[in-house]
Design a protein around this motif. Sequence first.
Motif, short mmCIF file in Angstrom:
data_model
loop_
_atom_site.label_atom_id
_atom_site.label_comp_id
_atom_site.label_asym_id
_atom_site.label_seq_id
_atom_site.Cartn_x
_atom_site.Cartn_y
_atom_site.Cartn_z
N ALA A 116 52.23 15.31 -54.16
CA ALA A 116 50.81 15.45 -54.51
C ALA A 116 50.61 16.61 -55.48
CB ALA A 116 49.97 15.65 -53.25
N ALA A 117 49.91 16.33 -56.57
CA ALA A 117 49.61 17.37 -57.54
C ALA A 117 48.31 18.10 -57.20
CB ALA A 117 49.50 16.76 -58.93
N LEU A 118 47.56 17.53 -56.26
CA LEU A 118 46.27 18.10 -55.84
C LEU A 118 46.28 18.28 -54.32
CD1 LEU A 118 43.94 15.63 -57.81
CD2 LEU A 118 44.65 17.92 -58.56
N ASP A 119 45.33 19.06 -53.82
CA ASP A 119 45.22 19.25 -52.37
C ASP A 119 44.80 17.94 -51.70
OD1 ASP A 119 45.93 21.83 -52.83
OD2 ASP A 119 43.93 22.69 -52.49
N TYR A 120 45.30 17.76 -50.49
CA TYR A 120 45.09 16.48 -49.80
C TYR A 120 44.86 16.70 -48.31
CZ TYR A 120 49.96 17.59 -48.87
OH TYR A 120 51.11 18.26 -48.52
N GLY A 121 43.97 15.91 -47.76
CA GLY A 121 43.77 15.88 -46.31
C GLY A 121 43.96 14.45 -45.84
N PHE A 122 43.87 14.28 -44.51
CA PHE A 122 44.05 12.94 -43.94
C PHE A 122 42.98 12.62 -42.91
CE2 PHE A 122 48.39 14.01 -45.30
CZ PHE A 122 48.59 12.95 -46.18
N HIS A 123 42.54 11.35 -42.96
CA HIS A 123 41.87 10.73 -41.85
C HIS A 123 42.94 9.93 -41.09
CE1 HIS A 123 38.23 11.17 -44.42
NE2 HIS A 123 38.85 10.46 -45.33
N LEU A 124 42.69 9.67 -39.82
CA LEU A 124 43.64 8.89 -39.03
C LEU A 124 43.01 7.52 -38.74
CD1 LEU A 124 45.47 8.07 -36.56
CD2 LEU A 124 46.42 9.97 -37.88
N ILE A 125 43.67 6.46 -39.15
CA ILE A 125 43.20 5.11 -38.81
C ILE A 125 43.71 4.77 -37.42
CG2 ILE A 125 43.43 2.64 -39.32
CD1 ILE A 125 43.32 3.33 -42.27
N VAL A 126 42.77 4.64 -36.48
CA VAL A 126 43.12 4.39 -35.08
C VAL A 126 43.13 2.89 -34.84
CG1 VAL A 126 42.43 4.75 -32.68
CG2 VAL A 126 42.09 6.58 -34.37
N ALA A 448 52.46 20.52 -56.14
CA ALA A 448 51.64 21.74 -56.08
C ALA A 448 50.50 21.62 -55.07
CB ALA A 448 51.08 22.05 -57.47
N GLY A 449 50.13 20.40 -54.70
CA GLY A 449 49.04 20.19 -53.75
C GLY A 449 49.43 20.66 -52.36
N ARG A 450 48.44 21.11 -51.60
CA ARG A 450 48.68 21.55 -50.23
C ARG A 450 47.84 20.75 -49.26
NH1 ARG A 450 47.55 27.58 -51.06
NH2 ARG A 450 49.19 28.16 -52.52
N PHE A 451 48.33 20.66 -48.04
CA PHE A 451 47.59 19.98 -46.98
C PHE A 451 46.31 20.74 -46.68
CE2 PHE A 451 46.73 19.79 -42.32
CZ PHE A 451 46.22 18.50 -42.29
N LEU A 452 45.22 20.02 -46.60
CA LEU A 452 43.92 20.61 -46.28
C LEU A 452 43.66 20.48 -44.79
CD1 LEU A 452 41.85 19.16 -49.26
CD2 LEU A 452 42.42 21.58 -48.87
N LYS A 453 43.78 21.58 -44.10
CA LYS A 453 43.41 21.62 -42.68
C LYS A 453 41.90 21.74 -42.62
CE LYS A 453 44.11 24.11 -38.39
NZ LYS A 453 44.69 25.24 -37.68
N ARG A 454 41.25 20.67 -42.19
CA ARG A 454 39.79 20.63 -42.26
C ARG A 454 39.16 21.14 -40.96
NH1 ARG A 454 38.06 15.50 -42.65
NH2 ARG A 454 40.07 14.56 -42.10
N ALA A 455 38.00 21.72 -41.10
CA ALA A 455 37.31 22.34 -39.96
C ALA A 455 36.53 21.30 -39.17
CB ALA A 455 36.38 23.44 -40.45
#
Length: 459
Positions: A116-126, A448-455
């Motif tokens: 990933a060249a940009l920051d990224y977060g995830f949703h979880l598909i349940v 260069a992208g980092r995992f986004l730990k979301r609040a």
Amino acid sequence: MRTLIRHGTVVTPAGASVADVLIEGERIAAVGPQLSAPADAVFDATGRYVIPGGIDVHTHLDMPLGDTVTADDFESGTVAAAFGGTTSVVDFAVQDRGRPMREAWETWMRKAEGRAALDYGFHLIVTDLGAGGLEEMDALVAEGVTTFKLFMAYPGRLMVDDAVIFRALRRTADNGGMVLMHAENGGVIAELVARALAEGRTAPKYHALTRPPRTEAEATHRALALAELAGAPVYIVHVSCAEAVEEVAQARGRYAGALGETCPQYLFLSDECYDAPGFEAAKYVMSPPLRPRAGQERLWRALAADELQVVATDHCPFRMKDQKPIGRGDFSKIPGGAPGIEMRMSLLYDGGVRTGRISLGRFVELTATNPARIFGLYPRKGVIAAGSDADVVVWDPDREVTWSAATHHMRVDYNPYEGRVVRGAAVAVWSRGARVIEDGRFVGRAGAGRFLKRAPRGS
Ligand SMILES: [Zn+2]
């Protein structure tokens, strides 16, 4: 490293004013008129807008579907996103039935890391709450995977029943997470699809005809009612038609937890695309399908009136050469989805701001600020302000772009907007202070992208 972006018009949801933006390291250090700080690099943004990097909260990069996988991975997808003025994505990790949710998250982290060249977060598909699923949701919220997508469609593969939906909603009311809903009535659609195929109606256009707007509106209504009963927010993904947006608007009248997103394809493309000759219409096979043009102004009004809060893409590309043809002779087997990650901002600017349907501030709110607020990234992302990540886009309101598969940066062999000319484009992009787009070239770095730990909500 200090970068000074001078004389641009800085845009926030509240309005716009001429100001300088000073970037120091990965953050914005100051915003104000005539900043006089020394800088290693100066960018003159006179006559241009300075906006927060776009946040696309609905992408499917490197996602397996049957025996194939979406055409963009985390490298090609984020590079294309950057060209379009987007600097963060929130993608979907898919739980395999009977397997831990955590395993899905770890699998998707490996797909993104180093690419990933940009920051990224995830949703979880349940797909399966099973035993211990609710506790797993709590644990994921604590680790920054705060949102869970459930499907009311695709029986046997992704669909969950109302009891599971209600249980998940109730849990998120307590743990600060949020449910995202794919709202289509899967049972009814399966019946319509089976009947069409039995009658020999196999062409791509029957994909749309077997998913009528009321199947979406019904599920949207039900999702909103279940959320209200659970006392939890719910975010309806890809609201595509007037019938469904009416449901969101009505629910919002009494319940602030009702949230909704639409996507550029529903604003700019219509079901006329399914009249394309031969197998061409497969380009537009996605769920929900494209809708009658007559409903599009209702979606625009909803965006302006805050009945819908976000424009995301549902970027889910499959090649016409060898992927879409999996469903030749049976529309129900066509990999569903279309590319959009690169075009979102300029389409919305051209069709929304330039036409006067939405304000400049609302454009920023729909593409960056609201996604950040709703998904636990604000004020780190989604705003040009001191202390925020330096995800900054210089936007040229007069730059003309002709969308074409010949020139776009997505790794897919068609563009749903082929030949469309838009005005308004990103001309310079920074991601956490590092330049990623310069003079029409990508100058960032894969990985260069980092995992986004979301609040979680309310924190
Ligand atoms: Zn999707």
